[in-house]
Design an enzyme around this catalytic site. Structure first.
Site, PDB file in Angstrom:
ATOM      1  N   SER A   9      -7.370   3.455  -3.243  1.00 12.13           N
ATOM      2  CA  SER A   9      -7.417   4.187  -2.790  1.00 12.13           C
ATOM      3  C   SER A   9      -8.593   4.100  -4.101  1.00 12.13           C
ATOM      4  O   SER A   9      -8.358   5.151  -4.519  1.00 12.13           O
ATOM      5  CB  SER A   9      -6.568   4.995  -2.084  1.00 12.13           C
ATOM      6  OG  SER A   9      -7.144   6.102  -1.769  1.00 12.13           O
ATOM      7  N   HIS A  34      -9.703   0.478  -0.642  1.00 14.68           N
ATOM      8  CA  HIS A  34      -9.214   1.329   0.654  1.00 14.68           C
ATOM      9  C   HIS A  34      -9.810   2.762   0.943  1.00 14.68           C
ATOM     10  O   HIS A  34     -10.001   3.386  -0.404  1.00 14.68           O
ATOM     11  CB  HIS A  34      -7.813   1.985   0.296  1.00 14.68           C
ATOM     12  CG  HIS A  34      -7.318   2.595   1.576  1.00 14.68           C
ATOM     13  ND1 HIS A  34      -6.604   2.261   3.096  1.00 14.68           N
ATOM     14  CD2 HIS A  34      -6.957   3.291   1.201  1.00 14.68           C
ATOM     15  CE1 HIS A  34      -6.798   3.136   3.562  1.00 14.68           C
ATOM     16  NE2 HIS A  34      -6.389   4.317   2.671  1.00 14.68           N
ATOM     17  N   ASP A  36     -10.568   6.496   2.308  1.00  8.47           N
ATOM     18  CA  ASP A  36     -10.623   7.444   2.794  1.00  8.47           C
ATOM     19  C   ASP A  36     -10.867   8.450   3.516  1.00  8.47           C
ATOM     20  O   ASP A  36     -11.721   9.011   2.588  1.00  8.47           O
ATOM     21  CB  ASP A  36      -9.524   8.254   1.955  1.00  8.47           C
ATOM     22  CG  ASP A  36      -8.303   7.562   2.327  1.00  8.47           C
ATOM     23  OD1 ASP A  36      -7.468   7.398   2.784  1.00  8.47           O
ATOM     24  OD2 ASP A  36      -7.655   7.666   0.589  1.00  8.47           O
ATOM     25  N   MET A  38     -12.766  11.370   5.194  1.00  8.91           N
ATOM     26  CA  MET A  38     -11.667  13.499   5.178  1.00  8.91           C
ATOM     27  C   MET A  38     -12.509  14.021   6.478  1.00  8.91           C
ATOM     28  O   MET A  38     -13.325  14.143   5.475  1.00  8.91           O
ATOM     29  CB  MET A  38     -10.946  13.242   4.925  1.00  8.91           C
ATOM     30  CG  MET A  38      -9.929  12.948   3.768  1.00  8.91           C
ATOM     31  SD  MET A  38      -8.904  13.459   3.073  1.00  8.91           S
ATOM     32  CE  MET A  38      -7.925  12.230   2.009  1.00  8.91           C
ATOM     33  N   HIS A  67     -10.286   3.762   6.418  1.00 10.85           N
ATOM     34  CA  HIS A  67      -9.393   4.695   7.376  1.00 10.85           C
ATOM     35  C   HIS A  67     -10.292   5.982   7.025  1.00 10.85           C
ATOM     36  O   HIS A  67     -10.231   6.751   6.569  1.00 10.85           O
ATOM     37  CB  HIS A  67      -8.284   5.050   6.107  1.00 10.85           C
ATOM     38  CG  HIS A  67      -7.325   5.603   6.643  1.00 10.85           C
ATOM     39  ND1 HIS A  67      -6.000   6.144   5.129  1.00 10.85           N
ATOM     40  CD2 HIS A  67      -6.785   6.078   7.910  1.00 10.85           C
ATOM     41  CE1 HIS A  67      -5.193   7.005   6.451  1.00 10.85           C
ATOM     42  NE2 HIS A  67      -5.730   7.277   7.528  1.00 10.85           N
ATOM     43  N   MET A  69     -10.500   9.769   9.084  1.00  8.52           N
ATOM     44  CA  MET A  69      -8.932  10.613   9.266  1.00  8.52           C
ATOM     45  C   MET A  69     -10.162  11.497   9.910  1.00  8.52           C
ATOM     46  O   MET A  69     -10.161  12.566   8.963  1.00  8.52           O
ATOM     47  CB  MET A  69      -8.275  11.704   7.630  1.00  8.52           C
ATOM     48  CG  MET A  69      -7.734   9.740   7.400  1.00  8.52           C
ATOM     49  SD  MET A  69      -6.309  10.671   5.463  1.00  8.52           S
ATOM     50  CE  MET A  69      -7.347   8.883   5.067  1.00  8.52           C
ATOM     51  N   MET A 138       1.379   6.090   7.726  1.00  6.32           N
ATOM     52  CA  MET A 138       0.752   6.404   6.357  1.00  6.32           C
ATOM     53  C   MET A 138       2.672   7.363   5.877  1.00  6.32           C
ATOM     54  O   MET A 138       3.582   7.444   6.993  1.00  6.32           O
ATOM     55  CB  MET A 138       0.323   8.301   7.202  1.00  6.32           C
ATOM     56  CG  MET A 138      -1.187   8.065   7.764  1.00  6.32           C
ATOM     57  SD  MET A 138      -1.701   7.545   5.923  1.00  6.32           S
ATOM     58  CE  MET A 138      -1.511   8.843   5.203  1.00  6.32           C
ATOM     59  N   ASP A 176       0.508   3.971   3.419  1.00  6.30           N
ATOM     60  CA  ASP A 176      -0.566   4.842   2.826  1.00  6.30           C
ATOM     61  C   ASP A 176      -0.349   5.954   1.932  1.00  6.30           C
ATOM     62  O   ASP A 176       0.072   6.361   3.158  1.00  6.30           O
ATOM     63  CB  ASP A 176      -1.925   4.502   3.153  1.00  6.30           C
ATOM     64  CG  ASP A 176      -3.041   4.799   3.022  1.00  6.30           C
ATOM     65  OD1 ASP A 176      -2.979   5.751   1.974  1.00  6.30           O
ATOM     66  OD2 ASP A 176      -3.719   5.470   3.367  1.00  6.30           O
TER      67      ASP A 176
HETATM   68  C1  DX5 Z   1      -4.048   9.732   2.040  1.00  2.00           C
HETATM   69  C2  DX5 Z   1      -4.709   9.235   2.021  1.00  2.00           C
HETATM   70  C3  DX5 Z   1      -4.841   7.872   1.503  1.00  2.00           C
HETATM   71  C4  DX5 Z   1      -4.674   8.665  -0.248  1.00  2.00           C
HETATM   72  C5  DX5 Z   1      -3.068   7.857  -0.974  1.00  2.00           C
HETATM   73  O1  DX5 Z   1      -4.262  10.704   2.898  1.00  2.00           O
HETATM   74  O2  DX5 Z   1      -4.465   7.928   3.212  1.00  2.00           O
HETATM   75  O3  DX5 Z   1      -5.457   6.460   1.102  1.00  2.00           O
HETATM   76  O4  DX5 Z   1      -5.306   8.118  -1.056  1.00  2.00           O
HETATM   77  O5  DX5 Z   1      -2.592   8.279  -2.178  1.00  2.00           O
HETATM   78  P1  DX5 Z   1      -1.771   8.531  -3.168  1.00  2.00           P
HETATM   79  O6  DX5 Z   1      -1.861   6.624  -3.398  1.00  2.00           O
HETATM   80  O7  DX5 Z   1      -1.949   9.310  -4.438  1.00  2.00           O
HETATM   81  O8  DX5 Z   1      -0.824   8.741  -2.570  1.00  2.00           O
HETATM   82 ZN    ZN Z   2      -5.629   5.903   3.340  1.00  2.00          ZN
END
Ligand code: DX5
Ligand code: ZN
Length: 220
Positions: A9, A34, A36, A38, A67, A69, A138, A176
């Protein structure tokens, strides 16, 4: 048995040295990037958006797994396709017309994923399982890297595996949040196909070696 894939990620990368960290992943045994996204509304944090994704895809040579969010993700489907996303995952909790959203993602030539928060039952996906390419479970509350893994995830993977086989679907299961070398083997045994790992990879001293070991453990 299919191999369990590893998706570092980028949220946990060093943004001041983003190209270096992307090239590290390119040259490692990792399978996917990956990414993210947000929005500060669906989750209490803001990560990065289109310009940063553009910079990432310029250098990344592996599958781009995005991903989202964010609320109302339909607004940006075309733009993520243009930016080079191979897989676009939306949250179940953020979509009123999930089936329509899935179709719109696939119409842009991307694989469609559905993410579920820790409180959301995998049973809610029964009626759509044949239409989606990936379910992202999640294993922490979304919004931040570096949180601890929620143990109930194992039950969710087992139940989802049953649902997938009952419907003769070929949906991938991605996990994840809080993935480490301590849970990777059990997650994979329970039925996970893709393991996302942020902090565990990027905060380690020898990142390519950490990825290699994680992959080995997940496939042991
Ligand atoms: C959290 C993200 C994850 C995050 C995971 O909301 O969706 O992808 O980056 O990070 P770790 O592996 O540090 O939990
Ligand atoms: Zn993620």
């Amino acid at each position: 048995m299919n191999k369990t894939l590893i998706a570092p990620s980028v949220l946990a990368a060093d943004f001041g040295n983003l190209q270096r960290d992307i090239e590290m992943v390119n040259n490692s045994e990792a399978d996917w990037f990956h990414i993210d996204i947000m929005d500060g509304i669906f989750v209490p944090n803001i990560s990065y958006g289109m310009p940063v994704l553009k910079a990432i895809t310029k250098h990344a040579e592996k599958t781009i797994d995005v991903h989202l969010m964010i609320v109302d993700p339909d607004r940006y489907i075309k733009e993520f396709a243009k930016l080079g996303a191979d897989i676009l995952t939306v949250h179940y909790e953020a979509c009123t017309h999930l089936h329509r959203t899935i179709q719109a993602i696939q119409a842009e030539g991307m694989k469609a994923g559905v993410a579920i928060n820790p409180h959301t039952s995998v049973d809610l996906l029964k009626d759509i399982i044949n239409d989606i390419d990936l379910v992202l479970i999640m294993s922490v509350n979304p919004g931040f890297g570096g949180q601890s893994f929620i143990d109930n995830t194992y039950h969710k993977i087992q139940r989802l595996t049953e649902i997938i086989s009952m419907h003769n679907a070929d949906t991938l299961i991605e996990i994840d949040g809080g993935v480490t070398d301590e849970n990777a083997a059990e997650l994979s045994r329970a039925g996970a196909n893709v393991l996302v790992a942020g902090s565990f990879v990027f905060k380690s001293e020898n990142q390519p070696e950490t990825i290699k070991n994680l992959k080995k453990i997940a496939n042991s």
